[in-house]
Design an enzyme around this catalytic site. Structure first.
Site, short mmCIF file in Angstrom:
data_model
loop_
_atom_site.label_atom_id
_atom_site.label_comp_id
_atom_site.label_asym_id
_atom_site.label_seq_id
_atom_site.Cartn_x
_atom_site.Cartn_y
_atom_site.Cartn_z
N GLU A 19 10.20 4.16 1.23
CA GLU A 19 9.74 4.88 2.42
C GLU A 19 10.57 4.46 3.63
O GLU A 19 10.93 3.29 3.78
CB GLU A 19 8.27 4.53 2.65
N LYS B 54 4.12 13.13 4.63
CA LYS B 54 3.04 12.21 4.28
C LYS B 54 1.69 12.73 4.77
O LYS B 54 1.49 12.97 5.95
CB LYS B 54 3.34 10.84 4.91
N CYS C 191 3.43 6.13 0.11
CA CYS C 191 2.73 4.89 0.48
C CYS C 191 1.20 5.02 0.53
O CYS C 191 0.54 5.03 -0.50
CB CYS C 191 3.30 4.37 1.80
#
Length: 260
Positions: free
Chosen positions: A44, A110, A144
């Site tokens: 990331e 995300k 994540c």
């Protein structure tokens, strides 16, 4: 269609806020992969580290990093993926980019911004899940903190590979290990997580624990913790089909939709 897919996990430290040096370091690492691979996965925010100061670090979709990914993917005949900071329509996004050797670009923003670090105050959350086909494999890429939310990862699309790129800190690494394995088991899918190592400018330590799990939750990678490491794993369509045929768990899952 490829019955096997070779995927290279690059567990690496990152130079804080320095896209130029990170691209140099990562290209050197990518070029050391001396076996055939189809996809290279980077962590990331691989050009900057997990920064909440995107003003001077953000790029656009025609920026240097995507150009670098496109040229390297074409030269080496590989797909490259990882997330970077993107500015679009005056908003910052933590965006995963997937570039093929032919220059086709897929992207995913995300969905679950990390409120503990104030990410939700800086970055616009994504609203669309991405599942796409590459070499006959259906891939779902996430980022994540998304790992903590199984509903978003739920395998309603019959994907083959779930992958996460991350900056997941050492104090909560047990959750990372446990949840990666769980996502593989519950979705009857390969699940790969690529996390960084080293310290960032906020004195947060990252211990890696990058890994690949098969559809039964068996770890098939051997990446050590706390060090830079590259490993290429081989995924098998036969493995997926055999176990999904014998253990038809996905057919018994509850049917529902997610409201945003």
């Amino acid at each position: 269609m490829n019955t096997e897919l070779k995927v290279s996990l690059i567990q690496t430290s990152l130079v804080w806020g320095n896209p130029i040096q990170n691209r140099i370091n990562l290209e050197q690492k990518i070029r050391t992969i001396n076996e055939k691979t189809d996809i290279v996965i980077l962590p990331e925010m691989f050009t900057t580290g997990f920064s909440m100061n995107p003003d001077s670090l953000a790029e656009n979709m025609n920026g240097i990093t995507i150009d670098w990914m496109t040229k390297l993917a074409n030269e080496l005949d590989i797909a490259i993926t990882g997330s970077i900071i993107i500015e679009e329509n005056n908003l910052f996004r933590n965006r995963l980019i997937f570039v093929t050797p032919e220059g086709k670009i897929q992207h995913y923003d995300k969905r679950h911004t990390f409120t503990l670090a104030g990410e939700h105050e800086v970055y616009e959350a994504g609203k669309e899940k991405l599942v796409f086909d590459y070499l006959g494999w259906k891939i779902c890429p996430l980022i994540c903190y998304d790992l903590r939310f199984p509903v978003w990862a739920r395998n309603a699309e019959n994907y083959d590979l779930l992958l996460y790129v991350a900056n997941w800190p050492k104090p909560r690494i047990n959750a990372w290990d446990t949840l990666l394995k769980a996502r593989a088991i519950e979705n009857m899918s390969y699940c790969i997580g690529v996390n960084r190592v080293g310290l960032d400018a906020n004195a947060l330590e990252y211990s890696g624990h990058s890994a690949c799990y098969d559809v039964l939750g068996n770890k098939i990678s051997t990446i050590p913790a706390n060090k830079e490491f590259i490993e290429t794993v081989t995924l098998s369509k036969t493995h997926i089909k055999d176990y999904r045929s014998r253990l038809q768990f996905l057919q018994d899952q509850d049917r529902f939709s997610v409201s945003l």
